[in-house]
Write a protein that holds these residues in place. Structure first.
Motif, short mmCIF file in Angstrom:
data_model
loop_
_atom_site.label_atom_id
_atom_site.label_comp_id
_atom_site.label_asym_id
_atom_site.label_seq_id
_atom_site.Cartn_x
_atom_site.Cartn_y
_atom_site.Cartn_z
N MET A 24 0.85 -1.19 0.00
CA MET A 24 0.00 0.00 0.00
C MET A 24 0.89 1.24 0.00
N MET A 44 -3.16 0.02 -3.85
CA MET A 44 -2.49 -1.25 -3.50
C MET A 44 -2.01 -1.90 -4.78
N GLY A 73 -6.88 2.26 -2.62
CA GLY A 73 -6.14 1.53 -1.58
C GLY A 73 -6.80 1.59 -0.22
#
Length: 409
Positions: A184, A199, A249
């Motif tokens: 991340m 991510m 993310g």
């Protein structure tokens, strides 16, 4: 709200319990002996674990964690809860059933958000248990309990992303089978606060990825699984490795951590149950001041308090599982936060009493208690510290009264 287990779940409970009694508990010591005999504790997987994994797979006790999926056993969170609890009684068990963190969270993440190619390349081998994975979110230089603080950079350069940053507590990275890391980082620092992060999948053999050290937990190295500090220096991966899309993310993290948190709580209940069981056996057999420890009033209080606390935590966890199944993780976020604050402290209380009942033996490795205590203690901040969960619980509670006040006015 019905917590009666179906016949299917009761049958699975019996099968998992039998497997634990026949194969897991008798081989815990052998596993540790095989691990200790290795020159490099992170160099190989003790043969007994691989043998037990194959037995569990052949027995159909495999990937039980994945709900409502063609990939898993199709159990709901509520159905999986008692099975995960049984596995939590032994540190060896979760991986034997392919139900161990962080792989379960990573598999759920890929199943929910991954592309078909990502699923084929990474999810399917994880489901088979032929590879392992790690999750790189926490950073040493920022308060990572606030995921928006993450500073690792993920910058697009043509058909690639370039990753730079330092992560630590990337659990699972020490495993020699660990071939993929989910990282991340920030793709757009100028975007809205919760849309800056993404991510991305990074193979462990990518140039620029370096495991700096393995981090012990209260002296335990958790080998061969381990917790790594990793540096990412100009690491390049294809654009196709991003999960979902740029800026998702934080949303992915919230989706991933909900099931992960409840799984931790389920396992903690199992750990507490085993500690209580060990304590009861010990105090029945041990005599001090002319009578069994079990006859001492303070010891009876320990046992009573432990049983009450376990039952309270279990009911709260089952309620959270029920809500996740019926109204979704977002609607159940207060219940998830509550169990994540309650279960680790409950387990610590029960395990600590068991250690006290065992005396000096309780702090040694002659019983599972010391390691169970360490696992429970780390879970007071892993997947979010108690204080963050309690703050969220309070805000959600206060919001109810703010809404009421607004409607009156």
């Amino acid at each position: 709200m019905e917590f009666m287990y179906s016949e299917k779940v009761q049958a699975l409970q019996a099968r998992v319990t039998q497997f634990m009694e026949e194969f897991i508990y008798p081989n815990e010591t052998l596993y540790e002996e095989q691990l200790a005999a290795q020159k490099d504790r992170f160099g190989a997987i003790p043969p007994i674990k691989l043998e037990l994994m194959q037995r569990a797979k052949e027995a159909g006790l495999w990937n039980l964690f994945l709900p409502d999926s063609t990939y898993g056993a199709g159990l709901t969170n509520l159905e999986y809860a008692p099975l995960c609890e049984i596995m939590g009684r032994s540190a060896l068990a979760p991986e034997v059933f392919n139900c161990n963190a962080p792989d379960t969270g990573n598999m759920e993440l890929l199943e929910r958000y991954g592309t078909e190619q990502q699923k084929k390349q990474w999810l399917e081998p994880l489901l088979e248990g032929t590879i392992r994975s790690c999750f790189s979110m926490t950073e040493p230089d920022v308060a990572s309990s606030d995921a928006t603080n993450v500073e690792a950079s993920i910058v697009r350069d043509g058909d690639e992303y370039v990753i730079n940053g330092r992560k630590w507590w990337s659990s699972g990275a020490g495993d020699p089978r660990c071939t993929i890391s989910i990282v991340m980082g920030k793709t757009n620092p100028d975007a809205p606060r919760h849309e800056q992060q993404s991510m991305i999948l990074v193979p462990m053999d990518t140039p620029g990825l370096k495991i700096e050290r393995m981090l012990p937990v209260f002296g335990y190295d958790d080998a061969p699984h381990g917790h790594a500090e990793i540096t990412y220096t100009n690491v390049r991966v294809p654009v196709s490795n991003v999960i979902w899309e740029e800026g998702k993310g934080f949303a992915i993290a919230q989706g991933r951590l909900g099931p992960g948190r409840i799984h931790h709580c389920m396992r903690l209940i199992g750990a507490a149950e085993r500690a209580l069981e060990e304590m009861c056996k010990r105090v029945e057999a041990r005599v001090a001041f002319g009578k069994p420890l079990a006859a001492q009033g303070i010891v009876q209080t320990w046992i009573a308090e432990s049983r009450m606390e376990i039952e309270q935590a279990r009911l709260l966890t089952l309620k959270a599982a029920y809500m996740m199944d019926t109204v979704g993780n977002k609607a159940a976020k207060q219940e998830i936060a509550m169990i994540k604050a309650v279960a680790p402290q409950m387990a610590l209380n029960v395990i600590d009493r068991a250690i006290q009942a065992f005396g000096a033996k309780g702090v040694s490795d002659d019983t599972p208690l010391a390691f169970l205590w360490v696992q429970a203690r780390t879970l007071r901040f892993a997947d979010g510290p108690d204080e963050v969960h309690k703050a969220q619980i309070a805000k959600l509670e206060l919001r109810k009264y703010a809404t009421q006040k607004a409607s009156v006015n």
